[in-house]
Motif scaffolding. Structure first.
Motif, PDB file in Angstrom:
ATOM      1  N   ARG A 126      13.249  58.316 -40.712  1.00 31.62           N
ATOM      2  CA  ARG A 126      13.337  57.147 -41.602  1.00 31.62           C
ATOM      3  C   ARG A 126      12.873  57.539 -43.003  1.00 31.62           C
ATOM      4  NH1 ARG A 126      15.424  51.835 -40.281  1.00 31.62           N
ATOM      5  NH2 ARG A 126      14.612  51.326 -42.285  1.00 31.62           N
ATOM      6  N   LYS A 127      11.784  58.327 -43.057  1.00 33.18           N
ATOM      7  CA  LYS A 127      11.221  58.712 -44.362  1.00 33.18           C
ATOM      8  C   LYS A 127      12.234  59.572 -45.126  1.00 33.18           C
ATOM      9  CE  LYS A 127       6.873  60.292 -46.172  1.00 33.18           C
ATOM     10  NZ  LYS A 127       6.425  61.640 -46.309  1.00 33.18           N
ATOM     11  N   THR A 129      15.411  59.748 -44.729  1.00 32.28           N
ATOM     12  CA  THR A 129      16.592  58.949 -45.085  1.00 32.28           C
ATOM     13  C   THR A 129      16.290  58.089 -46.302  1.00 32.28           C
ATOM     14  OG1 THR A 129      17.167  58.879 -42.758  1.00 32.28           O
ATOM     15  CG2 THR A 129      18.251  57.277 -44.167  1.00 32.28           C
ATOM     16  N   HIS A 130      15.125  57.448 -46.264  1.00 38.14           N
ATOM     17  CA  HIS A 130      14.776  56.552 -47.375  1.00 38.14           C
ATOM     18  C   HIS A 130      14.703  57.318 -48.697  1.00 38.14           C
ATOM     19  CE1 HIS A 130      13.187  53.092 -49.366  1.00 38.14           C
ATOM     20  NE2 HIS A 130      12.210  53.830 -49.861  1.00 38.14           N
ATOM     21  N   ASN A 134      17.559  55.373 -51.014  1.00 38.16           N
ATOM     22  CA  ASN A 134      17.039  54.139 -51.632  1.00 38.16           C
ATOM     23  C   ASN A 134      17.795  53.858 -52.933  1.00 38.16           C
ATOM     24  OD1 ASN A 134      15.511  55.045 -54.112  1.00 38.16           O
ATOM     25  ND2 ASN A 134      14.508  56.299 -52.564  1.00 38.16           N
ATOM     26  N   PRO A 406      18.783  51.402 -43.182  1.00 35.66           N
ATOM     27  CA  PRO A 406      18.375  52.188 -44.350  1.00 35.66           C
ATOM     28  C   PRO A 406      19.532  52.488 -45.302  1.00 35.66           C
ATOM     29  CG  PRO A 406      18.530  53.604 -42.422  1.00 35.66           C
ATOM     30  CD  PRO A 406      18.854  52.218 -41.959  1.00 35.66           C
TER      31      PRO A 406
END
Ligand code: HEM
Length: 479
Positions: A126-127, A129-130, A134, A406
């Motif tokens: 997740r990190k 990807t973000h 973002n 995301p």
């Protein structure tokens, strides 16, 4: 007591304990339709377009109810307040995924971000990807979306004989190959580097449907399968092929600078605590998830334009007043509230993941939710309305809580620029059959594809709005 009687008694006792546990598990959940002992409601849950049945039960059992799918409790939530309370505010507890043993454990070895449990690898993925997807990180790659939107329109213009799905599939593949891997644009006709992964993706997506495999229904089978090379062989083969393909893509030679996700991952893999397989699967699965969901949304957009000429007219009026005859750019989009409302409405009207259909029709926020009406998002001053609380800016189709999509910012931008290009380039008319009768696309004709729902193939006649459209598009597409 002889051995046979003891065994029978033992089996009956085991069943009673299993049944009692099951009952106590369900007794804590909101009530729903009564089912049969042990197998629960499975015979009442259709294998296709399940969400329609769920929406039907809402009328009987209210906005939150539970069903028993072969011993697995499913809680169905269909209003905005309950969803926010349970999925946003309790997301630490509710951010888990249903256990999809075949897909997650056998086919993907726990490496598919969208269905894996909430563990350390999930947090690392997740990190990573973000960091790359973002809103701020993607702004320097918006030119890719503009170029691809132009190329999509070129495809629809030059190849009306090809089903609409083909150019839509191409744009979503091409966007991902460029944004995730730094590859060149995929041409309108010709080989696609994502083809093999997408073929494998069909198998992986199919296995994500709960109840599709025996081991999901009866989890202890897992131990038997894990010990048998013969039973496990086909899944091992698919895992190996998927891993090889994802690694091949991750290692492909980039042509487009170094600002895309796979280059960041190659540099920072160890920072995130991921191994090569983890990184390769992360990017590969992002491609597949993005590909399915975004394609579906673009197809519904084209269907809405074909069915609702008044929406097209209003959208074109707004667009022409800002861009004149020039092709639209992201800069123009900030001045196009109606266009933004169209994108909100298409995702609300036909969410690619159909389980949010009921929430998207909660009458407290969206009156007459079955209809397609972008105006619902505008104020009388023609500005985007203040979104009602807990509606995630009126974008409920991207999910909730810790597992919220995301790719939301990328997807919204893709849809906006695609909608702008389509409205700028074409008028939309119903296609006609050989006798000249209009062919109305049926917005209730849908097909399940894994956990998503596509519109069934439909036709639309796209009439160029500019005599020199082809020439102009040539200057906007990929260089
Ligand atoms: C119109 C387009 C899209 C829609 C409607 C959509 C919708 C969703 C939804 C409903 C979820 C589940 C959220 C939840 O469980 O509450 C999700 C998860 C996810 N989406 Fe999207 N999505 C879209 C586009 C994308 C794109 C473009 C990407 C990547 C570039 C992406 C990547 C993901 C991933 C990786 C997850 C799993 C996240 C996790 O489980 O932690 N999606 N999406």
């Amino acid at each position: 007591m002889d051995i046979t009687h003891a065994l029978v008694l033992g089996a009956v006792l085991a069943l009673c304990v299993f049944y009692a546990r099951l009952n106590s598990k369900f007794s804590r959940l909101p009530p729903g339709p009564p089912g049969l002992p042990i197998i629960g409601n499975i015979l009442q849950v259709p294998s296709k377009l399940t969400f329609l049945k769920f929406a039907h039960w809402v009328k009987q059992y209210g906005p939150i109810y539970s069903i028993n799918v072969l011993g697995q409790p499913w809680v169905v939530i269909s209003d905005i307040d309950t969803a926010a309370d349970i999925l946003d505010r309790m997301s630490n507890e509710t951010g888990e995924r249903p256990r999809l043993i075949k897909a997650n454990e056998f086919l993907e070895h726990g490496r598919n971000l969208s269905i894996m449990p909430k563990n350390d690898l999930w947090r690392a993925m997740r990190k990573a990807t973000h960091e790359s997807l973002n809103g701020r990180a993607i702004t320097n790659r918006l030119f890719i979306q503009e170029e691809e939107a132009a190329l999509q329109v070129q495809g629809l213009l030059l190849h009306p004989e090809i089903p609409i799905e083909a150019p839509v599939h191409r744009i979503t593949s091409s966007l991902n190959m460029r944004n995730l891997y730094g590859m060149p644009s995929i041409p309108l006709q010709g080989p696609s580097p994502s083809h093999r992964l997408e073929e494998i993706g069909k198998v992986l997506f199919d296995a994500m449907v709960p109840g599709r495999s025996a081991v999901n229904i009866f989890p202890p089978l897992k131990y038997l399968i894990a010990r048998s090379q013969w039973l496990r062989g086909p899944a091992d083969k698919i895992y190996k092929e998927s891993t090889d393909e994802c690694i091949k893509l991750l290692r492909s030679e980039p042509v487009d600078g170094d600002r895309f996700l796979s280059s960041a991952l190659r540099e920072k893999q160890s920072i995130h605590g991921m191994c090569l397989e983890d990184s390769a699967w992360l990017v590969g699965m992002l491609h597949l998830v993005a590909q399915y969901t975004t394609s579906i949304a673009i197809l519904w957009l084209i269907m809405a334009f074909t069915l609702y000429p008044e929406v097209v007219k209003k959208g074109q009026l707004e667009l022409d007043s800002v861009v004149g005859h020039h092709p639209p750019t992201f800069e123009d989009l900030t001045q196009l509230p109606y266009l933004e409302a169209i994108v909100k409405e298409v995702l609300r009207w036909r969410p690619p993941g159909p389980m949010s259909v009921a929430i998207n029709r909660d009458p407290t926020a969206y009156s007459n939710g079955h209809g397609f009406n972008p105006d619902r998002f505008l104020t009388s001053e023609n500005e985007i309305r203040e979104p009602p609380s807990d509606t995630h800016d009126d974008f409920l189709s991207f999910g909730y809580g810790r597992r919220v999509c995301p790719g939301r910012e990328v997807a919204i931008r893709t849809l906006k620029i695609c909608a702008a290009y389509l409205l700028w380039a074409f008028d939309f008319q119903k296609a006609r059959d050989d006798d000249g009768n209009e062919l109305f696309p049926n917005d209730m004709d849908m097909m399940d594809v894994g956990p998503t729902v596509y519109p069934a193939p439909f036709q639309s006649q796209m009439i160029p709005r500019h005599p020199d459209l082809e020439e102009r598009l040539r200057h906007c597409g990929p260089k």
